[in-house]
Motif scaffolding. Structure first.
Motif, short mmCIF file in Angstrom:
data_model
loop_
_atom_site.label_atom_id
_atom_site.label_comp_id
_atom_site.label_asym_id
_atom_site.label_seq_id
_atom_site.Cartn_x
_atom_site.Cartn_y
_atom_site.Cartn_z
N GLN A 1 1.04 -1.07 -0.31
CA GLN A 1 0.05 -0.30 0.38
C GLN A 1 1.13 1.64 -0.13
O GLN A 1 0.82 2.39 0.34
CB GLN A 1 -1.46 -0.15 1.02
N GLY A 2 1.77 0.84 -0.32
CA GLY A 2 2.88 2.67 -0.19
C GLY A 2 3.92 2.16 0.68
O GLY A 2 3.76 1.34 1.13
N VAL A 3 5.51 3.19 0.68
CA VAL A 3 6.13 3.21 1.63
C VAL A 3 6.44 4.66 1.02
O VAL A 3 6.45 5.62 0.79
CB VAL A 3 7.66 1.87 0.81
N LEU A 4 6.45 5.09 3.34
CA LEU A 4 7.10 6.20 3.31
C LEU A 4 8.38 6.23 3.53
O LEU A 4 9.23 5.28 4.05
CB LEU A 4 6.09 6.52 4.49
N LEU A 5 8.85 7.71 3.22
CA LEU A 5 10.56 7.66 2.96
C LEU A 5 10.37 9.34 3.81
O LEU A 5 10.01 10.20 3.91
CB LEU A 5 11.16 8.41 1.98
N ALA A 6 11.56 9.22 5.27
CA ALA A 6 11.46 10.61 5.93
C ALA A 6 12.75 10.47 6.18
O ALA A 6 13.73 9.51 6.16
CB ALA A 6 10.81 10.45 6.64
N HIS A 7 13.60 11.46 7.09
CA HIS A 7 14.90 11.42 7.76
C HIS A 7 14.92 12.24 9.07
O HIS A 7 14.09 13.06 8.91
CB HIS A 7 15.67 12.14 7.12
N VAL A 8 16.03 10.81 10.58
CA VAL A 8 15.77 12.68 11.80
C VAL A 8 17.03 12.87 11.68
O VAL A 8 18.22 12.86 11.04
CB VAL A 8 14.80 11.70 12.35
N ALA A 9 17.62 13.99 12.61
CA ALA A 9 18.18 14.31 13.27
C ALA A 9 19.49 13.19 13.67
O ALA A 9 18.55 12.49 14.18
CB ALA A 9 17.69 15.30 13.86
N ARG A 10 20.00 13.38 13.16
CA ARG A 10 21.20 11.87 14.12
C ARG A 10 21.34 12.40 15.68
O ARG A 10 21.21 10.78 16.48
CB ARG A 10 22.47 12.09 13.71
N ASN A 11 20.58 12.80 16.40
CA ASN A 11 20.70 13.10 17.47
C ASN A 11 19.48 13.27 17.92
O ASN A 11 18.77 13.34 19.54
CB ASN A 11 21.18 14.26 17.65
N ASN A 12 18.13 13.13 17.09
CA ASN A 12 17.44 12.79 17.42
C ASN A 12 17.05 11.11 18.12
O ASN A 12 17.42 10.30 17.10
CB ASN A 12 15.49 12.76 16.17
N PRO A 13 17.36 10.71 19.44
CA PRO A 13 17.21 9.53 19.82
C PRO A 13 15.93 8.53 19.08
O PRO A 13 15.76 7.27 19.70
CB PRO A 13 16.79 9.77 21.12
N VAL A 14 15.21 8.96 18.47
CA VAL A 14 14.14 8.10 18.00
C VAL A 14 14.35 7.09 16.94
O VAL A 14 14.32 5.88 17.01
CB VAL A 14 13.30 9.28 17.15
N TRP A 15 15.65 7.35 16.66
CA TRP A 15 16.37 5.97 15.47
C TRP A 15 17.13 5.17 15.96
O TRP A 15 17.46 3.69 15.52
CB TRP A 15 17.26 6.66 14.19
#
Length: 212
Positions: free
Chosen positions: A51-65
């Protein structure tokens, strides 16, 4: 999300359209440090996955990844326009007075699996896609090549890619579909008169052709 039948949107193309028109969404995760929400612009690849793929990015300092791991379940929430609906806009109010205020809105929930993509080539591609999409309307679109190569390399090293493969899409377009025609049009015109043109028009567009 609670979705009464008259507010349900089963057409995937309609859901994808909203996601493209309102790409700034909320990524909701439940990682090792608990619930978290991050506000990010997403690029939709509708042809990838089921049903599709979502692409994004976060700051390296953001702990979410680092808080989540690839394969974890996540929820991405896209929201379009919303508006308060006054009972005064319903013609039926003048007869029975059995009406109350409500709130209209359009949202899409994308449930899926997240993949963390910490590699420069992938991140560069995501940034390039987002840039092309959002610079397209500019008189002279900015492109990545406009920035010095060493500066761009440094900036790309400071972000991490995120990919969400969509497994389920749930859409809710609450546009007074449960009201009689005169109340639908009355509320839509009331919104447009006060400047909420987008929501008013969305309500009018939701009226089935046979009722117009």
């Amino acid at each position: 999300m609670y979705v009464p039948a008259h507010f349900e949107v089963p057409n995937v193309e309609d859901l994808h359209r909203l996601m493209r028109e309102f790409p700034f969404a909320i990524l909701m995760t439940n990682g090792k440090n608990g619930l978290d929400a991050n506000h990010l612009p997403f690029e939709l690849d509708p042809a990838a996955g089921k049903q599709g793929v979502l692409l994004a990015h976060v700051a390296r300092n953001n702990p979410v990844w680092q808080d989540v791991k690839s394969g974890d379940d996540v929820l991405v929430v896209f929201r379009a326009e919303d508006a308060y609906i006054s009972p005064n806009w319903y013609p039926s109010k003048q007869e029975a007075h059995k009406v109350v205020p409500t709130w209209n809105y359009r949202v899409v929930h994308a449930h899926g699996k997240i993949t963390i993509r910490d590699d420069e080539r992938y991140v560069r591609g995501v940034v390039a896609k987002l840039t092309r999409t959002h610079e397209a309307s500019q008189p002279k679109p900015w492109k990545m090549g406009d920035a010095p190569a060493d500066f761009l390399d440094t900036m790309l090293k400071s972000i991490v890619g995120i990919e969400v493969e969509i497994e389920q899409l749930v859409g809710k377009f609450k546009l007074s579909q449960n009201r009689e025609l005169r109340d639908k049009t009355g509320a839509a015109e009331g919104l447009k008169a006060q400047g909420d043109v987008a929501m008013g028009q969305a309500m009018l567009d939701a009226i089935p052709e046979q009722q117009r």
